[in-house]
Design a protein around this motif. Structure first.
Motif, PDB file in Angstrom:
ATOM      1  N   LEU A  31       3.475   3.348   8.731  1.00 51.77           N
ATOM      2  CA  LEU A  31       4.517   2.961   7.781  1.00 51.77           C
ATOM      3  C   LEU A  31       4.270   3.592   6.415  1.00 51.77           C
ATOM      4  O   LEU A  31       5.205   4.087   5.773  1.00 51.77           O
ATOM      5  N   VAL A  32       3.017   3.582   5.975  1.00 58.28           N
ATOM      6  CA  VAL A  32       2.687   4.188   4.680  1.00 58.28           C
ATOM      7  C   VAL A  32       2.938   5.694   4.726  1.00 58.28           C
ATOM      8  O   VAL A  32       3.526   6.277   3.803  1.00 58.28           O
ATOM      9  N   GLU A  33       2.517   6.328   5.801  1.00 60.26           N
ATOM     10  CA  GLU A  33       2.680   7.787   5.930  1.00 60.26           C
ATOM     11  C   GLU A  33       4.143   8.198   6.005  1.00 60.26           C
ATOM     12  O   GLU A  33       4.515   9.298   5.582  1.00 60.26           O
ATOM     13  N   PRO A  42      -3.975  14.762  -5.728  1.00 63.54           N
ATOM     14  CA  PRO A  42      -3.535  16.145  -5.479  1.00 63.54           C
ATOM     15  C   PRO A  42      -2.769  16.298  -4.168  1.00 63.54           C
ATOM     16  O   PRO A  42      -1.802  17.048  -4.086  1.00 63.54           O
ATOM     17  N   GLU A  43      -3.206  15.570  -3.133  1.00 64.61           N
ATOM     18  CA  GLU A  43      -2.542  15.686  -1.834  1.00 64.61           C
ATOM     19  C   GLU A  43      -1.295  14.816  -1.782  1.00 64.61           C
ATOM     20  O   GLU A  43      -1.046  14.006  -2.670  1.00 64.61           O
ATOM     21  N   ASP A  44      -0.494  15.016  -0.730  1.00 67.85           N
ATOM     22  CA  ASP A  44       0.711  14.207  -0.533  1.00 67.85           C
ATOM     23  C   ASP A  44       0.344  12.724  -0.526  1.00 67.85           C
ATOM     24  O   ASP A  44      -0.540  12.303   0.219  1.00 67.85           O
ATOM     25  N   HIS A  45       1.026  11.932  -1.345  1.00 67.20           N
ATOM     26  CA  HIS A  45       0.614  10.537  -1.501  1.00 67.20           C
ATOM     27  C   HIS A  45       0.855   9.707  -0.248  1.00 67.20           C
ATOM     28  O   HIS A  45       0.174   8.705  -0.023  1.00 67.20           O
ATOM     29  N   SER A  46       1.801  10.120   0.597  1.00 67.86           N
ATOM     30  CA  SER A  46       2.048   9.382   1.834  1.00 67.86           C
ATOM     31  C   SER A  46       0.889   9.561   2.813  1.00 67.86           C
ATOM     32  O   SER A  46       0.396   8.587   3.402  1.00 67.86           O
ATOM     33  N   GLU A  47       0.447  10.803   2.972  1.00 67.22           N
ATOM     34  CA  GLU A  47      -0.678  11.072   3.876  1.00 67.22           C
ATOM     35  C   GLU A  47      -1.973  10.462   3.342  1.00 67.22           C
ATOM     36  O   GLU A  47      -2.744   9.851   4.093  1.00 67.22           O
ATOM     37  N   ALA A  48      -2.202  10.605   2.050  1.00 64.32           N
ATOM     38  CA  ALA A  48      -3.413  10.036   1.453  1.00 64.32           C
ATOM     39  C   ALA A  48      -3.383   8.510   1.544  1.00 64.32           C
ATOM     40  O   ALA A  48      -4.411   7.865   1.791  1.00 64.32           O
ATOM     41  N   GLY A  49      -2.195   7.924   1.373  1.00 64.93           N
ATOM     42  CA  GLY A  49      -2.057   6.475   1.484  1.00 64.93           C
ATOM     43  C   GLY A  49      -2.352   5.980   2.883  1.00 64.93           C
ATOM     44  O   GLY A  49      -2.929   4.899   3.071  1.00 64.93           O
ATOM     45  N   GLY A  50      -1.955   6.770   3.887  1.00 63.07           N
ATOM     46  CA  GLY A  50      -2.251   6.412   5.269  1.00 63.07           C
ATOM     47  C   GLY A  50      -3.747   6.352   5.526  1.00 63.07           C
ATOM     48  O   GLY A  50      -4.243   5.464   6.221  1.00 63.07           O
ATOM     49  N   LEU A  59       0.797  -1.234   0.000  1.00 64.95           N
ATOM     50  CA  LEU A  59       0.000   0.000   0.000  1.00 64.95           C
ATOM     51  C   LEU A  59       0.830   1.285   0.000  1.00 64.95           C
ATOM     52  O   LEU A  59       0.251   2.369  -0.113  1.00 64.95           O
ATOM     53  N   HIS A  60       2.151   1.196   0.109  1.00 60.01           N
ATOM     54  CA  HIS A  60       2.906   2.418   0.424  1.00 60.01           C
ATOM     55  C   HIS A  60       2.815   3.509  -0.657  1.00 60.01           C
ATOM     56  O   HIS A  60       2.909   4.690  -0.352  1.00 60.01           O
ATOM     57  N   ASP A  61       2.609   3.141  -1.919  1.00 59.61           N
ATOM     58  CA  ASP A  61       2.473   4.145  -2.985  1.00 59.61           C
ATOM     59  C   ASP A  61       1.083   4.138  -3.615  1.00 59.61           C
ATOM     60  O   ASP A  61       0.896   4.644  -4.726  1.00 59.61           O
ATOM     61  N   ILE A  62       0.105   3.595  -2.913  1.00 62.61           N
ATOM     62  CA  ILE A  62      -1.206   3.376  -3.514  1.00 62.61           C
ATOM     63  C   ILE A  62      -1.955   4.680  -3.798  1.00 62.61           C
ATOM     64  O   ILE A  62      -2.904   4.698  -4.578  1.00 62.61           O
TER      65      ILE A  62
END
Length: 256
Positions: free
Chosen positions: A184-186, A153-161, A145-148
């Motif tokens: 971990l995703v964030e 538009p938003e930061d992909h790490s925060e959105a992934g979390g 899931l880390h780059d899902i």
């Protein structure tokens, strides 16, 4: 009508093939693709379907089976957020693969660290894997899931979390495990950025990183995820100095 009678069979067929080392017949795969409309919210939240998917994800030959699930469309329909990054290009000098292929290759790297010749890939991560057995399911899930959330538009790490917090309870993870996966995703880029852009001889660097990680357990998980992420970017991207930087940051932080 095998899938119509029991839509869980859309996941089960891949697990049975994986478990028994069976090839996929083209007719079976065509039938799977024609049955994608059966993958609905009820199936996505079905405990048996999620149990089977976790077994696929954490088994030794997960990479090839996940790739076949992706080719048939099952992976992108079962995890809808994954469907949004299928065939998504990454326009930078590092990434050689589309986002979906990168994530699947990262699972392959993790499996190699655990089961294969991980000593050559990254000796420290390979050494840590036996001690992470109780957390292997959450580690594999975080890697997948880390780059899902790439391309949003938003930061992909925060959105992934946020996506992880929504998905993981359906996959059978308890609140503490869900929180760890989301964390971990964030923070999946933090260790890499610290190691490659900060002075590791400066104690402040180590203290800042330790303040983010907060526990040795998270430190171990983040190291393995970081190694998988860099190793899965493309051929020639990983080299010895990156591994040395990660080891140095790990050991210095562990000392605190």
């Amino acid at each position: 009508d095998v899938f119509k009678h029991d839509p869980v069979n859309l996941i089960r067929i891949f697990r049975l093939a994986q478990k028994n080392d069976l090839a996929f017949h083209p007719d079976a795969m065509r039938t799977v693709t024609r049955s994608l409309r059966l993958i609905n919210t009820q199936l996505r939240e079905d405990p048996e379907a999620n149990r089977l998917f976790l077994e696929i994800l954490t088994s030794q030959n997960a990479e090839s089976v996940l790739r076949r699930m992706n080719e048939t469309g099952v992976l992108g329909h079962f995890i809808r957020a994954f469907g949004k990054i299928v065939s998504m290009m990454q326009f930078n000098m590092y990434h050689h693969y589309t986002v979906d292929e990168h994530l699947i290759r990262c699972i392959g790297v993790l499996s190699e660290l655990e089961h294969g010749d991980g000593e050559k890939l990254h000796p420290l991560s390979h050494k840590l894997m036996p001690g992470l057995k109780a957390q292997r399911e959450l580690l594999y899930t975080a890697v997948l899931l880390h780059d899902i959330a790439k391309g949003r538009p938003e930061d992909h790490s925060e959105a992934g979390g946020k996506i992880a917090r929504r998905l993981c309870p359906h996959m059978g993870f308890n609140p503490a495990e869900t929180d760890t996966i989301a964390w971990l995703v964030e923070n999946h880029l933090v260790m890499s950025l610290m190691a490659q852009t900060r002075d590791l001889n400066d104690r402040k660097t180590i203290e800042d990183f330790a303040a983010v990680v907060q526990s040795v357990e998270r430190l171990k998980l983040l190291l393995v995820l970081t190694v998988c992420d860099i190793r899965g970017v493309g051929p020639g991207v990983w080299n010895g100095w990156k591994g040395q930087l990660l080891r140095t940051l790990y050991y210095e932080t562990e000392l605190l």
